[in-house]
Enzyme design. Sequence first.
Site, PDB file in Angstrom:
ATOM      1  N   GLU A  75       0.818  -1.225   0.000  1.00  0.00           N
ATOM      2  CA  GLU A  75       0.000   0.000   0.000  1.00  0.00           C
ATOM      3  C   GLU A  75       0.849   1.272   0.000  1.00  0.00           C
ATOM      4  O   GLU A  75       0.328   2.376   0.166  1.00  0.00           O
ATOM      5  CB  GLU A  75      -0.945   0.021   1.207  1.00  0.00           C
ATOM      6  CG  GLU A  75      -2.039  -1.020   1.187  1.00  0.00           C
ATOM      7  CD  GLU A  75      -3.110  -0.788   0.113  1.00  0.00           C
ATOM      8  OE1 GLU A  75      -2.911   0.093  -0.755  1.00  0.00           O
ATOM      9  OE2 GLU A  75      -4.113  -1.499   0.136  1.00  0.00           O
ATOM     10  N   HIS A  93      -2.846   2.772   8.228  1.00  0.00           N
ATOM     11  CA  HIS A  93      -3.909   2.062   7.508  1.00  0.00           C
ATOM     12  C   HIS A  93      -4.137   0.708   8.179  1.00  0.00           C
ATOM     13  O   HIS A  93      -3.183  -0.037   8.413  1.00  0.00           O
ATOM     14  CB  HIS A  93      -3.487   1.858   6.049  1.00  0.00           C
ATOM     15  CG  HIS A  93      -4.276   0.800   5.343  1.00  0.00           C
ATOM     16  ND1 HIS A  93      -5.649   0.843   5.241  1.00  0.00           N
ATOM     17  CD2 HIS A  93      -3.896  -0.346   4.726  1.00  0.00           C
ATOM     18  CE1 HIS A  93      -6.065  -0.233   4.588  1.00  0.00           C
ATOM     19  NE2 HIS A  93      -5.022  -0.975   4.270  1.00  0.00           N
ATOM     20  N   HIS A  95      -7.269  -2.711   8.847  1.00  0.00           N
ATOM     21  CA  HIS A  95      -8.520  -3.383   8.480  1.00  0.00           C
ATOM     22  C   HIS A  95      -9.328  -3.616   9.753  1.00  0.00           C
ATOM     23  O   HIS A  95      -9.947  -4.671   9.911  1.00  0.00           O
ATOM     24  CB  HIS A  95      -8.250  -4.717   7.791  1.00  0.00           C
ATOM     25  CG  HIS A  95      -7.400  -4.613   6.559  1.00  0.00           C
ATOM     26  ND1 HIS A  95      -6.875  -5.722   5.939  1.00  0.00           N
ATOM     27  CD2 HIS A  95      -6.996  -3.539   5.833  1.00  0.00           C
ATOM     28  CE1 HIS A  95      -6.167  -5.326   4.876  1.00  0.00           C
ATOM     29  NE2 HIS A  95      -6.225  -4.006   4.795  1.00  0.00           N
TER      30      HIS A  95
END
Length: 214
Positions: A75, A93, A95
Site C-alpha cells: 500500500e 492504515h 482493516h
Amino acid sequence: MTAIDQLRQQLCEYGGRAVELGLVLGSSGNLSARHGDLVAVTPSGVALDRLTPEMCPVVDVEGYLVEGDLQPSSETPMHLAIYGSTTAQAVVHTHAVFGTVVATTMTELPPVHYNALLLGGVVKVAEYATYGTPELAANIRTAMEGKQAALMANHGGVTIGATLEQAFEATRLLEWLCEVYVRGLSVGKPVVLTDEQLAAVVERAANPPVFPRR
Ligand SMILES: [Zn+2]
C-alpha cells in the site's frame, strides 16, 4: 540516531500497539512516517508486532527504495499519494473490524458524536479499487480532502497526522466512532448531529471557559 531511524523505531512501537489493540491482524495493515523527502514504511508480509527498525524500508517520495532489504508494504503508493496531497507526516492504515463493517455497507460515516470533528466531521468511504493500485490511491486522496481520515470500500480505514502518534490516535478514534455507530444500529436509529450542533461544538472548543482563581 538519525531522524529517519527514529521513525523506523516508532513504526515498530505503533505496529506492536496496533496488533495488541486488535486494530490489525498480523500484517493486514501498514504504517508510515515522513521526514523531508524520505518515508519510512512497514515492510510487506511481516506481522506488525514482529518488526525491527532494520526491517522497515525507507523510500523517497517518488517511490524509489533508498534503504532496507525487505520490500515496502504493497500500500506504499497510497501512503505516497497522501503525502503528495496533504501536509501529513504520518499515515496509518488498518482493516479494523468496525471501520471495515462501515466501509462494506455505507458510503460515509455520519457524525453521531462530536468527536468526529477531530477527523473532519463526516468520514467518506473511498470508492473501491484493487489494493495497492494507483486507482485506490487516487480514490482515497479524493475522500480524504480536508479530513484526517477516510474509509476504503470493502477494505478498511486510513488516517493521517502530524506525527505517528497523532495518526495512530486518529485510527483509534475512527474505529471507536465506527463501533458506536454500528452498535447504535442494533439498538435503534443513530441520531446524526446537525451542522448547527457541530458548529456550536467548534465555537465552544475555540472559547474554553477560564475558571477564576480564589
Ligand atoms: Zn489494506
